[in-house]
Design an enzyme around this catalytic site. Structure first.
Site, PDB file in Angstrom:
ATOM      1  N   SER A 239      44.375  48.322  45.499  1.00 62.77           N
ATOM      2  CA  SER A 239      44.514  46.840  45.162  1.00 62.77           C
ATOM      3  C   SER A 239      43.847  46.301  44.093  1.00 62.77           C
ATOM      4  CB  SER A 239      44.422  46.060  46.569  1.00 62.77           C
ATOM      5  OG  SER A 239      43.194  46.246  47.096  1.00 62.77           O
TER       6      SER A 239
ATOM      7  N   ASP B  41      39.220  36.956  48.223  1.00 57.82           N
ATOM      8  CA  ASP B  41      39.358  36.906  49.756  1.00 57.82           C
ATOM      9  C   ASP B  41      38.214  37.872  50.353  1.00 57.82           C
ATOM     10  OD1 ASP B  41      39.941  39.583  49.258  1.00 57.82           O
ATOM     11  OD2 ASP B  41      42.306  39.430  49.364  1.00 57.82           O
TER      12      ASP B  41
ATOM     13  N   HIS C 226      38.565  41.264  47.839  1.00 59.16           N
ATOM     14  CA  HIS C 226      38.792  41.399  46.596  1.00 59.16           C
ATOM     15  C   HIS C 226      38.106  40.449  45.686  1.00 59.16           C
ATOM     16  CE1 HIS C 226      42.675  42.597  48.591  1.00 59.16           C
ATOM     17  NE2 HIS C 226      42.432  44.034  47.946  1.00 59.16           N
TER      18      HIS C 226
END
Length: 363
Positions: free
Chosen positions: A37, A320, A323
């Site tokens: 991600s 968040d 990340h």
């Protein structure tokens, strides 16, 4: 202002004043991205998974303020590196790449993906590293059709930059979740790092066999300092047991780079020390708290859909619970491309990697 705060602001000031886009032709003809991600730019959007970021407030600082599937407020490391390399566009995700676009590169990264096939499986589907390599082989076949034959496609791929940033989910969404995954019951941290590197090594050898000759491997950052780990352990200091496990993986990855460079003298692999680069993290700083309000249920730790994020996004390091923000991505990419400290990259940074002339083309 503490020394750590001063260091953060000084780095941000320098980075914000850098000229990012490079005029003229790209420094490499093509650029391929593998990972999770931290590099995903849309491959998970249509997957049956909770690990996706195709909703606001993700993308609030990207083009037109729209979400794209990037797990941050704006650009990620793959995007910034495309700019440093001189591309006038971002490398498209495998899920939506079209026609001759593949000649300039493809992004295969997938949120929640790991080196191990099962990492992140509790979140739903994901394109783990083995499947990413399978997708790359599909791309290679398409390139061969475009350029006429496999010899020409191999020569083309030999000139490309390849980056691989993976392994975080093998800890966050596997080893550090003993209630779901058996790995921590089966392996000590040292044994687990060894098992991961052994599997990673096989994948990288496949990448070499498929034509990769300039490869940057991103190590793992200080996972013990991310908001998710601090909340999980109810602490405001980095979780040393987690960081110690990460350091074992990174140490073995650095040694793997030496092995690959010895065994494949016509290629060049380099290690990007994200652990060192992420050392600016100070858990006591307000700027290392998540910028957006995060979910307390699945997908726990990601941004609450539709809610407004923090206003001063340019000084926060995390968007968040997992990340980085765009500015943190920019800082990291700058140091990966042009090492600020000798410890940032081994044996060279990406700027020097793409300038190496050790490639031997098969006739």
């Amino acid at each position: 202002m503490s020394c750590n705060y001063g260091k953060i602001f000084a780095i941000i000031f320098v980075v914000l004043n850098l000229k990012t886009f490079v005029e003229g032709a790209p420094k490499v003809p093509c650029y391929f991205i593998f990972g999770d991600s931290l590099l995903d730019n849309g491959n998970n959007n249509d997957l049956n998974t909770t690990a996706k970021a195709n909703y606001p407030p993700y993308g609030v600082d990207f083009k037109d303020g729209r979400p794209t599937g990037r797990f941050t407020n704006g650009r990620n490391t793959a995007d910034f590196l495309a700019e440093y390399l001189g591309f006038d566009h971002y490398i498209p995700p495998f899920a939506s790449v079209k026609d001759s676009e593949i000649l300039e590169g493809v992004n295969y990264a997938s949120g929640s993906a790991g080196i191990r096939n099962d990492s992140g499986s509790h979140l739903g589907d994901r394109i783990f590293l083995g499947r990413q390599l399978e997708n790359h082989q599909t791309t290679i076949s398409r390139i061969a059709n475009l350029v006429g034959n496999t010899t020409s496609s191999t020569k083309h791929l030999n000139k490309c930059l390849f980056i691989v940033g993976i392994g975080s989910n093998d800890y966050i969404n596997n080893y550090l979740m003993p209630e779901i995954y058996p790995s921590s019951h089966l392996y000590t941290p040292t044994q687990y790092a060894t098992a991961l590197i052994d599997q990673y090594s096989q994948h990288l050898r496949t990448l070499y066999e498929d034509g990769a000759r300039k490869v940057a491997l991103f190590g793992l950052g200080q996972i013990g300092c991310i908001p998710a780990e601090l909340q999980k352990h109810d602490t405001r200091t980095c979780v040393s047991s987690t960081n110690n496990a990460i350091q074992q993986f990174n140490s073995k990855l650095k040694s793997l780079v030496d092995d690959l460079n010895t065994n494949f003298p016509d290629a060049k692999f380099t290690y990007i020390n994200m652990y060192s680069i992420s050392s600016i993290i100070d858990p006591l700083s307000v700027f290392t708290r998540p910028c957006c309000n995060v979910l307390e249920t699945m997908p726990e730790g990601q941004c609450v859909p539709g809610e407004t994020p923090c206003f001063l996004r340019g000084i926060y390091l995390f968007y968040d619970n997992f990340h980085p923000t765009e500015i943190a991505n920019r800082i990291a990419t700058n140091r990966a491309y042009n090492a600020l400290l000798p410890s940032d990259a081994y044996p060279m940074d990406i700027h020097h990697l793409i300038r190496t002339n050790n490639v031997v083309y098969d006739e």
